[in-house]
Design an enzyme around this catalytic site. Structure first.
Site, PDB file in Angstrom:
ATOM      1  N   ASP A 143       9.815   5.701 -10.134  1.00 33.19           N
ATOM      2  CA  ASP A 143       9.529   6.259 -11.595  1.00 33.19           C
ATOM      3  C   ASP A 143      10.179   7.497 -11.920  1.00 33.19           C
ATOM      4  O   ASP A 143      10.525   7.826 -12.912  1.00 33.19           O
ATOM      5  CB  ASP A 143       7.892   6.428 -11.701  1.00 33.19           C
ATOM      6  CG  ASP A 143       7.186   5.128 -11.963  1.00 33.19           C
ATOM      7  OD1 ASP A 143       7.913   4.231 -12.128  1.00 33.19           O
ATOM      8  OD2 ASP A 143       5.979   5.027 -11.965  1.00 33.19           O
ATOM      9  N   SER A 182       0.816  -1.277   0.008  1.00 30.98           N
ATOM     10  CA  SER A 182      -0.162   0.174  -0.066  1.00 30.98           C
ATOM     11  C   SER A 182       0.669   1.348   0.048  1.00 30.98           C
ATOM     12  O   SER A 182       1.420   1.497  -0.922  1.00 30.98           O
ATOM     13  CB  SER A 182      -0.979  -0.059   1.199  1.00 30.98           C
ATOM     14  OG  SER A 182      -1.964   0.906   1.112  1.00 30.98           O
ATOM     15  N   LYS A 206      -0.667  -4.262  -3.146  1.00 35.19           N
ATOM     16  CA  LYS A 206      -2.167  -3.691  -2.519  1.00 35.19           C
ATOM     17  C   LYS A 206      -2.112  -2.416  -3.174  1.00 35.19           C
ATOM     18  O   LYS A 206      -1.696  -1.434  -2.292  1.00 35.19           O
ATOM     19  CB  LYS A 206      -2.167  -3.825  -1.036  1.00 35.19           C
ATOM     20  CG  LYS A 206      -3.548  -3.717  -0.648  1.00 35.19           C
ATOM     21  CD  LYS A 206      -3.845  -2.372  -0.240  1.00 35.19           C
ATOM     22  CE  LYS A 206      -5.340  -2.512   0.426  1.00 35.19           C
ATOM     23  NZ  LYS A 206      -6.005  -0.764   0.466  1.00 35.19           N
TER      24      LYS A 206
END
Length: 440
Positions: free
Chosen positions: A306, A295, A320
């Site tokens: 990224d 999460s 998740k």
């Protein structure tokens, strides 16, 4: 917003109950669309099933019990994270979010229909008992978890502090199930731990993303202005508050999207962007993750990856990446409903996929062959002096030869590094990044 949602949910249930009296779609006006008729037919079927169960089922069930079971079945079949919170579950959820409760200190989730340990929280009874990320809980005391809902499992694991619970677990590479006995305790979590590796690397361990994480990381960075690199350890971090995950990334990224959430309802769609002010742009970062990172910790590691702002080291994360909200139905009951999914800056999703590290390293101990008789140059003089005193029949003056050792909790020693190859690999990569940065 939540109150409105609560009224909408309550209104739907009232409508469904009223439709028990409707037996034909032709009661609607001729202008009704096919979609409306289709919904009516579906609701009519639902109410007919309820009436049949109420009349013929072997046990005498009230209409409220039947409706509750129907709602539970619906939510359970939507996804692994949506659920119906009856009065007992809703009350327990409120106790849990208050930050102090009797339990084990373990975050669990459903993976492929099995009750799976996402992560034991550091310092809790589950952590001390040796539960590991990826363990499958087969039984809670004498009750099988097969076909058990997540809320039912969590309810069974919570209890009065000082009481005992037995978990039967299936663990990878173990030939048969293991029974782990744990004593429940009041769960209080310290979310951020800081240490140093040598004099130039700051190690920050985030156990879970509670409301003080960003503040504590900032505090650690300000207290160590000479740190040339940062190890951010998110292993076995089950997640927490979204704003803290966003704020953590914002500390190190000065522009662009951090994360976005998208669902069917436009009002739930949101994009979280980075800000230039207060950003630590230059410090090299290594983030440690594993199968217990879920999460919020996946948002942090994936977003930094990224943005090419950190090197991610360790094992693939849990996966998740969905957003749940609590929608009250009435004063005592609620729905925990998945309303959106998280998307990383590149557009990829975390849900059921996770974050794959840049450098995959399984956890283990570093095997090193050492010469037991080897003596470092810096220690040679003291060693020879000690040997000379033995010959002269004198005992060494311990007050002169004793070195002041740094506090263990603030320094990660060489021995500790070799016990954790993921951390050692991260530190080695970080040192290479530091050298590369200094040569630019």
């Amino acid at each position: 917003m939540k109150k409105k949602r609560g009224f909408i949910a309550a209104g739907f249930l009232s409508t469904a109950a009223a439709l028990t009296l409707v037996t034909s779609p032709h009661l609607f006006a001729k202008g009704e669309s096919n979609t409306t008729v289709s919904k009516l037919e579906a609701l009519t079927k639902f109410t007919q099933v309820i009436s049949t169960v109420e009349k013929y089922y072997v046990d005498d069930l009230t209409i409220n019990e039947i409706i509750n079971k129907a709602i539970k079945g619906l939510m359970q079949n939507l996804d692994a994270h949506s659920s119906f919170l009856d009065a007992k579950s809703f009350k327990e959820m409120k106790i849990q979010t208050s930050g102090e409760f009797g339990g084990l200190g373990v975050t669990v989730g459903m993976r492929d229909g099995a009750l799976t340990v996402i992560a034991p929280l550091e310092g809790t009874p589950a952590y001390k008992a040796g539960l590991k990320a990826g363990d499958i809980i087969l039984k809670i005391d004498d009750k099988s978890t097969l076909n058990m809902t997540l809320d039912e499992a969590v309810s069974l694991m919570r209890g009065k502090p000082g009481t005992k619970i037995n978990l039967t677990i299936v663990r990878k590479n173990e030939p048969k199930p293991i029974v782990v006995t744990i004593i429940r305790d009041i769960i209080k979590i310290q979310s951020v731990y800081t240490k140093k590796v040598g004099s130039d690397i700051l190690y920050v361990r985030v156990v879970s993303f509670d409301k003080k994480v960003v503040k504590d990381i900032k505090k650690a960075l300000k207290a160590n202005p000479s740190a040339k690199g940062l190890v951010l350890d998110l292993r076995n971090n089950p997640g927490g508050l979204l704003d803290q995950a966003v704020g953590t990334v914002d500390l190190f990224v000065d522009k662009g999207v951090i994360v976005s959430q998208r669902g069917r309802v436009k009002e739930e769609n949101e994009v979280f962007n980075a800000h230039e002010k207060g950003t630590y742009k230059k410090i090299p970062i290594v983030v440690l993750v594993n199968g217990g990172s879920a999460s919020a910790s996946e948002i942090v590691s994936g977003s930094l990856q990224d943005h090419r702002r950190a090197v991610i080291v360790g094992e693939k994360t849990f996966g998740k990446g969905s957003v749940q909200i609590i929608m009250p139905i009435n004063k005592t009951e609620a729905l925990r409903l998945t309303i959106a999914r998280y998307y990383l800056p590149s557009g990829r999703t975390i849900q059921a996929v996770g974050v794959t590290p840049d450098i995959e390293v399984p956890f283990g101990r570093v095997q090193v062959e050492e010469d037991a008789f080897a003596i470092k140059e810096a220690e040679l003089k003291e060693h020879l002096k000690s040997e000379l005193e033995k010959i002269d029949g004198k005992q060494p003056d311990k007050t002169k030869t004793k070195k002041l050792q740094p506090k263990k909790e603030k320094i990660i020693t060489k021995e500790e590094l070799y016990e954790d190859n993921q951390l050692k690999e991260g530190v080695d990569i970080l040192r290479a990044l530091i050298i590369t940065q200094e040569r630019k």
